[in-house]
Motif scaffolding. Structure first.
Motif, short mmCIF file in Angstrom:
data_model
loop_
_atom_site.label_atom_id
_atom_site.label_comp_id
_atom_site.label_asym_id
_atom_site.label_seq_id
_atom_site.Cartn_x
_atom_site.Cartn_y
_atom_site.Cartn_z
N LEU A 591 -0.22 3.32 7.91
CA LEU A 591 0.76 2.23 7.81
C LEU A 591 1.09 1.93 6.35
N ILE A 592 0.04 1.90 5.51
CA ILE A 592 0.27 1.64 4.08
C ILE A 592 1.15 2.74 3.48
N ALA A 593 0.92 3.94 3.94
CA ALA A 593 1.76 5.05 3.44
C ALA A 593 3.22 4.83 3.82
N HIS A 594 3.43 4.35 5.04
CA HIS A 594 4.81 4.07 5.46
C HIS A 594 5.43 2.98 4.58
N TYR A 595 4.65 1.93 4.32
CA TYR A 595 5.18 0.86 3.45
C TYR A 595 5.49 1.40 2.05
N ARG A 596 4.58 2.23 1.55
CA ARG A 596 4.78 2.78 0.21
C ARG A 596 6.08 3.61 0.17
N GLU A 597 6.28 4.37 1.25
CA GLU A 597 7.48 5.20 1.34
C GLU A 597 8.74 4.34 1.38
N LEU A 598 8.62 3.25 2.13
CA LEU A 598 9.78 2.36 2.26
C LEU A 598 10.11 1.70 0.92
N LEU A 599 9.06 1.21 0.23
CA LEU A 599 9.29 0.52 -1.04
C LEU A 599 9.92 1.49 -2.06
N ALA A 600 9.48 2.72 -1.99
CA ALA A 600 10.04 3.70 -2.90
C ALA A 600 11.50 4.00 -2.57
N ALA A 601 11.83 3.90 -1.29
CA ALA A 601 13.19 4.24 -0.87
C ALA A 601 14.15 3.06 -1.01
N ALA A 619 -2.45 -6.82 7.35
CA ALA A 619 -3.72 -7.35 6.83
C ALA A 619 -4.57 -6.21 6.29
N HIS A 620 -4.23 -5.76 5.08
CA HIS A 620 -4.92 -4.60 4.50
C HIS A 620 -4.93 -4.81 2.98
N PRO A 621 -6.07 -4.54 2.32
CA PRO A 621 -6.13 -4.79 0.87
C PRO A 621 -5.09 -3.99 0.08
N GLN A 622 -4.77 -2.80 0.59
CA GLN A 622 -3.77 -2.01 -0.15
C GLN A 622 -2.36 -2.57 0.03
N ALA A 623 -2.16 -3.28 1.10
CA ALA A 623 -0.87 -3.95 1.26
C ALA A 623 -0.71 -4.99 0.16
N LEU A 624 -1.85 -5.62 -0.17
CA LEU A 624 -1.85 -6.60 -1.27
C LEU A 624 -1.45 -5.91 -2.57
N GLN A 625 -1.99 -4.73 -2.79
CA GLN A 625 -1.69 -4.00 -4.02
C GLN A 625 -0.22 -3.60 -4.08
N LEU A 626 0.37 -3.38 -2.91
CA LEU A 626 1.80 -3.04 -2.89
C LEU A 626 2.66 -4.27 -3.18
N ALA A 627 2.21 -5.41 -2.77
CA ALA A 627 3.01 -6.63 -2.92
C ALA A 627 2.88 -7.24 -4.31
N LEU A 628 1.67 -7.17 -4.89
CA LEU A 628 1.43 -7.87 -6.17
C LEU A 628 2.40 -7.49 -7.28
N PRO A 629 2.70 -6.22 -7.50
CA PRO A 629 3.62 -5.88 -8.60
C PRO A 629 5.01 -6.53 -8.44
N LEU A 630 5.36 -6.79 -7.18
CA LEU A 630 6.69 -7.35 -6.95
C LEU A 630 6.80 -8.82 -7.34
N LEU A 631 5.65 -9.43 -7.67
CA LEU A 631 5.69 -10.82 -8.17
C LEU A 631 6.45 -10.90 -9.48
N ASP A 632 6.50 -9.78 -10.17
CA ASP A 632 7.20 -9.76 -11.46
C ASP A 632 8.70 -9.54 -11.31
N ASN A 633 9.12 -9.25 -10.10
CA ASN A 633 10.56 -9.04 -9.87
C ASN A 633 11.17 -10.38 -9.47
N THR A 634 11.91 -10.98 -10.36
CA THR A 634 12.44 -12.33 -10.12
C THR A 634 13.37 -12.37 -8.90
#
Lengths: 669, 432
Positions: A591-601, A619-634
């Motif tokens: 699932l995380i891989a799918h999210y990563r693919e989506l964010l990249a696309a 509810a996955h720690p890596q989902a958190l890692q995918l979301a955190l960088p986006l805090l910097d995107n206003t």
């Protein structure tokens, strides 16, 4: 079942504040009883009721000697010096277990206004004999409310020996006493009591009239029970006098009609032909109980002479008779100019009718414009008995009708759930009238299954009207859903694609492929996304975006990267986000891989916001890692914050450090 | 096509023939009777209220919403309630015409009152109904309809004697969810019915309290009515539901709704079970003055072997009735008015009506139609009496600590003690 009951019975065992009524106890000694009786005798509100509970519990023990001792204790409680509350308790218990032993003490209580009530509470349950003697003996000397109480109890005990005592009291200057005596005589209602009632002056005080009426009615009942119909009839007829209140005359008429069945029909006709409107409903209500074979015909003939409400009541009574004459009359009432009469006839025929009612209902439908009335006819037709025979009659009626009526009959056939319903509905779905075809498809969407799938596809591909086609598509989708084998689903649709000629039909068939849900359907959709016709490509993309599960992921991603338009790309993105969102229940590396693919696309902040909405549910720690960088995107900050917060909260128990770090980062931002 | 002579059908046969979830008992809507618009005063049914406490105010808006009802009077033994109820009725009609009576007997003497709505304490339900019937008034009465089984039989006799149209406030007979469940049971959709499970909630224990002065504006003696006289003890008065003298506790207070449904589904409205057994847990008399059970369970058995089980346990919101057959079950959760079933396919037959038991409109319409046609209501006295008899028999079994066999024809138990508890002589001047 056992698991449901266990907690309940456990609660009975452990609750310390409760006392089981059935709990066994040891047999008390005389000293035990004396102690409890002494405590009970001083009871006042606010104190523990334990002595009462204890006595009641002992009274339930199966020991006659113990019962005697306890009864003696209860009698002791009746003596002066004990509280009123103790006496009330004792009388209540003596009413259940008291014997002759308690009668002298109870007799003493009859003398007082304050205690006559509780004494009679006990005495009323005593067997006939000595208790009656005590009550009779108390009447002459009692006064006030105590006297009324005693007379009432004598009446309730039906003490025939009290008639001589009570009869003179019907003339008592105290109207309360006179009234009580009259009612008591009515309750006793033996020969002597009846004569005493009949002998009462006709011009008795108005205050006594209701008591006399009641006593007379009771005597008439007693005469009826004694098979003295003549006397009963005379009593009831006396209560039909026009000077008496309506309710008395109604009561007397009802009783008379039940009593004198031979004359009832004639009596009822006289009432119907008379001018006393208040009595007519009583006569009509009793039509149902007439034994005469021709009663239905006789009273059906009265229908035209009755007011509309009276016709409604008469139809209800005739329906209870449900014989041929009644059915004919009710059927004719479907053509009544009065809406209420028609409605009653519809409902009645729904209850008692059969196949023969169908043409009548069809005619009524054709002439009715009232929505409620038409719905009532449909309800009646739906429950009409007769099975296939009635179904065929409805089909015959349907063929002679058109428009809204035909559509309603189509729905009716479906609601009857007969074995031939779907066959008929398929035939009607091919009708040129859009209203009829639409109704048929709507009905089929509830009942069609694999057997109807191919015929439905044929109808769908030939539908010329957009609204009808939409209903056909919906019904076909339901039939596909009820077809268990996915291969059968897609092969049927594929076959239809072969014969479908119009683009609109092809578009509709593409829309059904996601409901098929197998590889063949997916391949067919993928092929359609690169076809030559623009409208078909667009339809294929729309259908692909609706693919029901993650099996469509690769195909959708491929189409996403080579979209036919920006709109198509957006549709597929929404479809992909939907799919990952549905997978959130199983958060894993895939699932995380799918999210990563989506964010990249993602090609815009709008895409990112969409993805973050779903990511928050992973509810996955890596989902958190995918979301955190986006805090910097206003542009997506708010959605990223929400996602981080939601994920951190969800994984807090399993990954406290990662969650805490993420939440801290939110605070510092 | 000429009609064929239709053989007389029993209600059961009719229901068995229905192929879909049929409508509830057919009630002609007011609109058909021309009653949705203005109704001539002469065609309105004059209503009076006996008892205007909380429950009466719950149902009052429903009664007031019917154009063929004119609320003409209210009565209560408490002045504060009387004043409040009159104000509500007057506000509805925009006048000051609603008469207020501190004694319902004066109200019953009024010719303006055709029918009464009784929402008193339980001790007054049966007795008040009989007073109304003897005064020629038709009746709507809240459940439980009587205090004792004997009083119930007298209520039935009195209504028959005076030709009274009577309806018990067991509104679930006019509710789509319950009607649906009943029909599914009767149609055999759950196979052969063998058990009916019901649940009411756990009752409280009422702490001890002392005698206090009767509050101003209360006619306490009349408020007590038929019950044995007792000093004014606020806890007993305010929680009268939990004292044997004035009521019989939760199983009887609420249970009638569900035993009524059981009787309906079993088509035993004119009879009842033949055996009762119940156990209860009563409040600790050292701490509490109330004397009706806190929890309990009652079993009854019908002659055909069907068993009824009533639990008194859990929270208020957990009440339900569940019909269990040898091929499935169907349940109505009372709080949410939700129907569940196994097999689930049964639920596809359910109609679309969403009117729950809180909407008493269909029930009241049935009453009004019957008042005009002088025919029995859907919850007539016999029906109501038989339903409450089951709860009352359970309380007797509980109190006597023994199983009781019951003859539903003679209405007698196999135990003399129980028979002596069938009836309580009312305190004069009140009488049955």
């Amino acid at each position: 079942m056992k698991s449901r009951l266990l907690p309940f019975f456990l609660s009975l065992l452990v609750c310390p504040l409760l006392v089981s009524a059935a709990a066994p106890d040891k047999v008390p000694t005389k000293a035990d009883i004396a102690k409890v009786v002494a405590e009970a005798g001083t009871y006042q509100p606010g104190q523990s009721r334990e002595p009462f509970r204890q006595m009641e519990e002992w009274l339930r023990l199966p020991s006659s000697s113990l019962r005697k001792q306890l009864e003696a204790g209860l009698v002791q409680l009746l003596s002066p010096g004990n509280t009123y509350e103790a006496q009330e308790f004792a009388c209540t218990q003596l009413g259940i277990v008291g014997s002759k032993m308690a009668l002298p003490a109870l007799s003493h209580l009859l003398k007082s206004d304050q205690t006559a009530g509780i004494a009679c509470l006990a005495l009323t349950t005593y067997p006939a004999g000595k208790a009656d003697e005590i009550l009779r003996a108390a009447v002459p000397t009692a006064s006030g409310i105590a006297r009324i109480q005693i007379i009432n109890t004598i009446g309730d005990r039906r003490d025939s020996r009290a008639v001589k005592l009570l009869a003179p009291l019907t003339n008592d200057a105290d109207l309360s006493v006179a009234r009580a005596a009259i009612v008591a005589l009515g309750k006793i209602a033996d020969q002597a009591a009846w004569q005493a009632i009949v002998a009462l002056p006709k011009d008795a005080q108005p205050d006594l009239q209701s008591a006399i009426t009641e006593a007379t009615l009771r005597c008439a009942e007693a005469r009826t029970a004694a098979r003295d119909a003549k006397a009963a009839k005379a009593l009831y007829e006396g209560l039909l006098a026009p000077s008496l209140p309506t309710y008395v005359r109604r009561a007397a008429l009802g009783a008379l009609l039940r009593l004198d069945k031979a004359q009832a029909q004639q009596h009822m006709l006289e009432v119907l032909h008379g001018s006393d409107a208040a009595l007519k409903p009583v006569a009509i209500a009793n039509v149902r109980a007439l034994p005469s074979g021709n009663a239905s015909a006789v009273f059906a003939a009265e229908l035209p002479n009755l007011t509309a409400p009276e016709q409604v009541w008469m139809i209800d009574s005739l329906a209870a008779r449900a014989d041929k004459a009644a059915c004919t009359a009710i059927g004719n009432s479907l053509a009544s100019p009065h809406a209420a009469v028609r409605r009653e006839a519809i409902d009645a025929l729904g209850r008692i009718g059969g196949t023969w009612c169908v043409p009548l209902f069809a005619r009524a439908l054709a002439s009715s414009t009232d929505t409620d009335e038409r719905r009532a006819i449909q309800s009646a037709l739906i429950v009409l008995p007769g099975g296939g025979q009635t179904d065929r009659a409805i089909i015959a009626a349907l063929k002679n009708s058109s428009g809204g009526t035909r559509a309603l009959l189509v729905t009716t056939i479906a609601r009857r759930e007969g074995p031939t319903a779907n066959m008929l509905l398929l035939a009607e779905a091919g009708q040129s009238d859009p209203a009829v075809a639409t109704a048929a498809f709507r009905a089929l969407s509830k009942s069609a299954g694999s057997k109807e799938l191919t015929p439905l596809l044929e109808l769908l591909t030939h539908a010329g009207n957009a609204e009808v086609r939409a209903e056909a598509e919906s019904a076909t989708a339901q039939a596909i859903a009820r077809t268990k084998n996915p291969a059968n689903r897609s092969s049927a649709v594929k076959a239809a694609q072969g014969w479908a000629q119009s683009v609109d039909s092809q578009i509709a068939l593409l829309g059904l492929l996601p409901a098929c849900g197998d590889d063949a359907a997916l391949k067919a959709l993928k092929a359609a996304t690169v076809g030559s016709d623009t409208r078909l490509r667009a339809a294929a993309v729309r259908a692909l975006a609706d693919w029901p599960d993650i099996s469509g992921w690769e195909t959708m991603v491929a189409v996403y990267h080579q979209p036919i338009s920006e709109a198509a790309r957006g549709l597929i993105m929404r479809g992909l986000v939907r799919l990952v969102g549905e997978e959130n229940a199983h958060p894993d590396a895939k699932l995380i891989a799918h999210y990563r693919e989506l964010l990249a696309a993602a090609r815009s902040d709008a895409d990112l916001r969409l993805i973050l909405g779903a990511l928050g549910g992973a509810a996955h720690p890596q989902a958190l890692q995918l979301a955190l960088p986006l805090l910097d995107n206003t542009g997506v900050r708010a959605e990223a914050e929400a996602a981080v917060k939601k994920i951190a909260t969800a994984i807090k128990a399993q990954h406290p450090q990662a969650a805490e770090d993420a939440l801290k980062r939110l605070q510092t931002k | 096509m000429k009609p064929q002579a239709a053989p007389a059908l029993s209600r059961r046969q009719f229901l068995k023939r229905a192929t879909t979830a049929a409508a509830l008992p057919l009630i002609v809507p007011g609109s058909v009777l021309g009653l949705n618009g203005a109704v001539a005063p002469s065609n309105r049914i004059g209503f009076g209220a006996i008892g205007v406490g909380n429950r009466a105010l719950d149902t009052l808006p429903t009664f007031l919403s019917f154009p063929d009802i004119q609320y003409v009077a209210v009565s209560d033994f408490r002045a504060d309630r009387l004043k409040n109820a009159k104000a509500k009725v007057d506000a509805k009609y925009g006048n000051q015409d609603c008469a207020d009576y501190p004694d319902f007997r004066e109200m019953l003497a009024s010719k303006d009152v055709d029918a009464v709505a009784i929402a008193t304490g339980n001790r007054w339900h049966g007795l008040g109904s009989m007073y109304a019937a003897r005064a020629g008034k038709d009746i709507y009465c809240e459940k439980p309809v009587t205090l004792t089984i004997g009083e119930g039989r007298k209520l039935v006799d009195t209504c028959r004697r005076f030709g009274t149209i009577y309806q018990a406030g067991t509104q679930r007979r006019s509710t789509a969810s319950y009607g649906f469940a009943m029909e599914m049971v009767r149609q055999g959709r759950i196979g052969r019915l063998h058990t009916v499970e019901m649940q009411v909630w756990e009752g409280p224990g009422i702490p001890h309290d002392k005698v206090a002065p009767v509050p101003k504006g209360w006619d306490y003696d009349k408020w007590l009515g038929q019950s044995p006289w007792y000093p004014f003890v606020p806890a007993r008065v305010n929680s009268w539901q939990y004292f044997w003298d004035t009521a019989e506790g939760i199983m009887t207070d609420m249970g009638e709704h569900y035993t009524d449904q059981m009787q309906w589904a079993l088509d035993t409205d004119n009879t009842g079970p033949v055996e009762f057994e119940a156990q209860g847990v009563f409040p600790d008399p050292a701490k509490f003055c109330s004397d009706t059970p806190i929890t309990g369970v009652g079993h009854c058995k019908y002659a055909n072997g069907v068993t009824g089980v009533m639990y008194q346990r859990g929270a208020f919101k957990d009440r339900y009735i569940r019909y269990i057959g040898d091929q499935g079950w169907i349940q109505v959760d009372d709080e949410t008015d939700t129907v569940t079933a196994e097999p689930k396919s049964i639920l596809s037959l359910k109609g679309t009506s969403t009117a729950g038991w809180g909407d008493a409109s269909a029930h009241v319409r049935n009453l009004l139609n019957c008042i005009r046609s002088r025919t029995p209501t859907i919850c007539n006295p016999e029906v109501a009496h038989r339903a409450i008899t089951i709860c009352q028999a359970w309380t007797l079994s509980m109190r006597l600590g023994r199983k009781l066999k019951w003859d539903p024809v003679k209405e007698r138990f196999d135990a003399e003690e129980a028979n002596r508890m069938l009836y309580r002589e009312p305190r004069a001047p009140w009488r049955c």
